[in-house]
Design a protein around this motif. Structure first.
Motif, PDB file in Angstrom:
ATOM      1  N   ILE A   1      -4.150  -3.500  -0.033  1.00 36.27           N
ATOM      2  CA  ILE A   1      -3.793  -2.756   0.783  1.00 36.27           C
ATOM      3  C   ILE A   1      -2.216  -3.080   0.928  1.00 36.27           C
ATOM      4  N   ARG A   2      -1.392  -2.009   0.836  1.00 39.84           N
ATOM      5  CA  ARG A   2      -0.042  -1.844   0.967  1.00 39.84           C
ATOM      6  C   ARG A   2       0.638  -0.964   1.986  1.00 39.84           C
ATOM      7  N   ALA A   3       1.545  -1.638   2.880  1.00 40.31           N
ATOM      8  CA  ALA A   3       1.858  -0.689   4.011  1.00 40.31           C
ATOM      9  C   ALA A   3       3.072   0.100   3.487  1.00 40.31           C
ATOM     10  N   LEU A   4       3.067   1.394   3.819  1.00 39.44           N
ATOM     11  CA  LEU A   4       4.152   2.285   3.356  1.00 39.44           C
ATOM     12  C   LEU A   4       5.241   2.763   4.370  1.00 39.44           C
ATOM     13  N   PRO A   5       6.396   3.159   4.135  1.00 41.95           N
ATOM     14  CA  PRO A   5       7.445   3.317   5.326  1.00 41.95           C
ATOM     15  C   PRO A   5       7.171   4.154   6.368  1.00 41.95           C
ATOM     16  N   ASP A   6       6.357   4.925   6.120  1.00 38.93           N
ATOM     17  CA  ASP A   6       6.040   6.045   7.313  1.00 38.93           C
ATOM     18  C   ASP A   6       4.793   5.347   8.294  1.00 38.93           C
ATOM     19  N   GLY A   7       4.444   4.018   8.148  1.00 38.34           N
ATOM     20  CA  GLY A   7       3.399   3.773   8.852  1.00 38.34           C
ATOM     21  C   GLY A   7       2.062   3.729   8.130  1.00 38.34           C
ATOM     22  N   SER A   8       1.964   4.662   7.083  1.00 33.68           N
ATOM     23  CA  SER A   8       0.294   4.626   6.460  1.00 33.68           C
ATOM     24  C   SER A   8       0.190   3.420   5.601  1.00 33.68           C
ATOM     25  N   VAL A   9      -0.949   3.381   4.982  1.00 38.07           N
ATOM     26  CA  VAL A   9      -1.250   2.448   4.280  1.00 38.07           C
ATOM     27  C   VAL A   9      -1.782   3.008   2.824  1.00 38.07           C
ATOM     28  N   LEU A  10      -1.695   2.001   1.722  1.00 43.21           N
ATOM     29  CA  LEU A  10      -2.253   2.400   0.456  1.00 43.21           C
ATOM     30  C   LEU A  10      -3.333   1.534   0.203  1.00 43.21           C
ATOM     31  N   LEU A  11      -4.423   1.918  -0.190  1.00 44.14           N
ATOM     32  CA  LEU A  11      -5.407   1.217  -0.518  1.00 44.14           C
ATOM     33  C   LEU A  11      -6.172   1.324  -1.951  1.00 44.14           C
ATOM     34  N   GLN A  12      -6.446   0.401  -2.716  1.00 43.41           N
ATOM     35  CA  GLN A  12      -6.967   0.692  -3.888  1.00 43.41           C
ATOM     36  C   GLN A  12      -8.583   0.211  -3.834  1.00 43.41           C
ATOM     37  N   HIS A  13      -9.113   1.067  -4.533  1.00 37.24           N
ATOM     38  CA  HIS A  13     -10.762   0.597  -4.524  1.00 37.24           C
ATOM     39  C   HIS A  13     -11.074   0.612  -5.791  1.00 37.24           C
ATOM     40  N   HIS A  14     -11.815  -0.477  -6.453  1.00 35.99           N
ATOM     41  CA  HIS A  14     -12.103  -0.622  -7.543  1.00 35.99           C
ATOM     42  C   HIS A  14     -13.609  -0.914  -8.046  1.00 35.99           C
ATOM     43  N   THR A  15     -13.841  -0.365  -8.726  1.00 36.53           N
ATOM     44  CA  THR A  15     -15.447  -0.513  -9.374  1.00 36.53           C
ATOM     45  C   THR A  15     -15.311  -0.486 -10.834  1.00 36.53           C
ATOM     46  N   LEU A  16     -16.478  -0.913 -11.484  1.00 36.75           N
ATOM     47  CA  LEU A  16     -16.558  -0.833 -13.049  1.00 36.75           C
ATOM     48  C   LEU A  16     -16.385   0.346 -13.490  1.00 36.75           C
ATOM     49  N   TYR A  17     -16.746   1.542 -12.775  1.00 39.80           N
ATOM     50  CA  TYR A  17     -16.575   2.909 -13.390  1.00 39.80           C
ATOM     51  C   TYR A  17     -15.303   3.848 -12.877  1.00 39.80           C
ATOM     52  N   GLU A  18     -14.898   3.388 -11.821  1.00 39.16           N
ATOM     53  CA  GLU A  18     -13.548   4.120 -11.208  1.00 39.16           C
ATOM     54  C   GLU A  18     -12.672   3.137 -10.418  1.00 39.16           C
ATOM     55  N   ASN A  19     -11.509   3.807 -10.402  1.00 42.36           N
ATOM     56  CA  ASN A  19     -10.447   3.182  -9.414  1.00 42.36           C
ATOM     57  C   ASN A  19      -9.762   4.385  -8.897  1.00 42.36           C
ATOM     58  N   LYS A  20      -9.778   4.180  -7.412  1.00 39.82           N
ATOM     59  CA  LYS A  20      -9.186   5.021  -6.750  1.00 39.82           C
ATOM     60  C   LYS A  20      -7.943   4.424  -6.008  1.00 39.82           C
ATOM     61  N   LEU A  21      -7.129   5.362  -5.405  1.00 39.67           N
ATOM     62  CA  LEU A  21      -5.995   4.876  -4.795  1.00 39.67           C
ATOM     63  C   LEU A  21      -6.016   6.066  -3.633  1.00 39.67           C
ATOM     64  N   PHE A  22      -6.104   5.386  -2.320  1.00 35.22           N
ATOM     65  CA  PHE A  22      -6.343   6.281  -1.116  1.00 35.22           C
ATOM     66  C   PHE A  22      -4.861   5.619  -0.225  1.00 35.22           C
ATOM     67  N   LYS A  23      -4.474   6.874   0.485  1.00 40.38           N
ATOM     68  CA  LYS A  23      -3.627   6.869   1.270  1.00 40.38           C
ATOM     69  C   LYS A  23      -4.121   7.166   2.562  1.00 40.38           C
ATOM     70  N   TYR A  24      -4.013   6.328   3.830  1.00 40.68           N
ATOM     71  CA  TYR A  24      -4.575   6.560   5.108  1.00 40.68           C
ATOM     72  C   TYR A  24      -3.198   6.661   5.920  1.00 40.68           C
TER      73      TYR A  24
END
Length: 171
Positions: A1-24
């Motif tokens: 999890i990484r905090a962003l300047p606007d107060g949202s967060v960046l989350l990375q989800h990694h499995t064997l077959y996919e790697n996704k980047l989510f912003k909440y």
């Protein structure tokens, strides 16, 4: 999890077959990007995304293209999730022979206003084929985030250390 300047967060989800980047954000999911899905490339390797002071996310990825050449790609994701390719090593390859370019990995790159620095080596990184740092111009890019206020705190002592024991005369 990484905090962003606007107060949202960046989350990375990694499995064997996919790697996704989510912003909440406060209202929920803003975007999700499949880091392993790049048109024209099969295998992908990437670095952990860096964020600038405006909330733009810079992603460095290496991948094998349809000719089995390995290339490094730099994409910028806007705060709303628009992905834009800003640089790649395809233009650096010699047309007469296949050439591979590797991002050595890790968070070994930096941003400044309007520029991004990325280390890359051609083919296999070694003492005879060293890593070179390329400066890439990216319009609208800010400083890396978080860049905290400790750099400009009042009363802070300015200190610069250069050299090592050899250069200081100890030999």
């Amino acid at each position: 999890i990484r905090a962003l300047p606007d107060g949202s967060v960046l989350l990375q989800h990694h499995t064997l077959y996919e790697n996704k980047l989510f912003k909440y954000g406060a209202a929920g999911l803003v975007y999700n990007i499949n880091m392993y899905s790049v048109p024209g490339y099969s295998q992908m390797w990437y670095s952990w995304p860096q964020v600038d002071s405006a909330g733009n996310v810079v992603i460095v990825r290496s991948g094998l293209n349809s000719s089995s050449d390995r290339h490094t790609l730099v994409d910028v994701v806007s705060p709303t999730g628009t992905v834009q390719r800003v640089w790649d090593t395809l233009s650096m390859a010699q047309s007469s022979s296949a050439e591979s370019f590797r991002y050595p990995g890790g968070e070994k790159f930096a941003m400044e206003p309007g520029a991004f620095y990325v280390p890359i080596c051609a083919n296999t990184c070694s003492a005879t084929n060293p890593v070179k740092v390329y400066k890439i111009a990216i319009a609208g890019l800010g400083y890396d985030y978080p860049r905290s206020g400790w750099i400009t705190q009042p009363g802070q002592l300015n200190y610069v250390a250069l050299g090592d024991s050899f250069s200081s005369g100890e030999g």
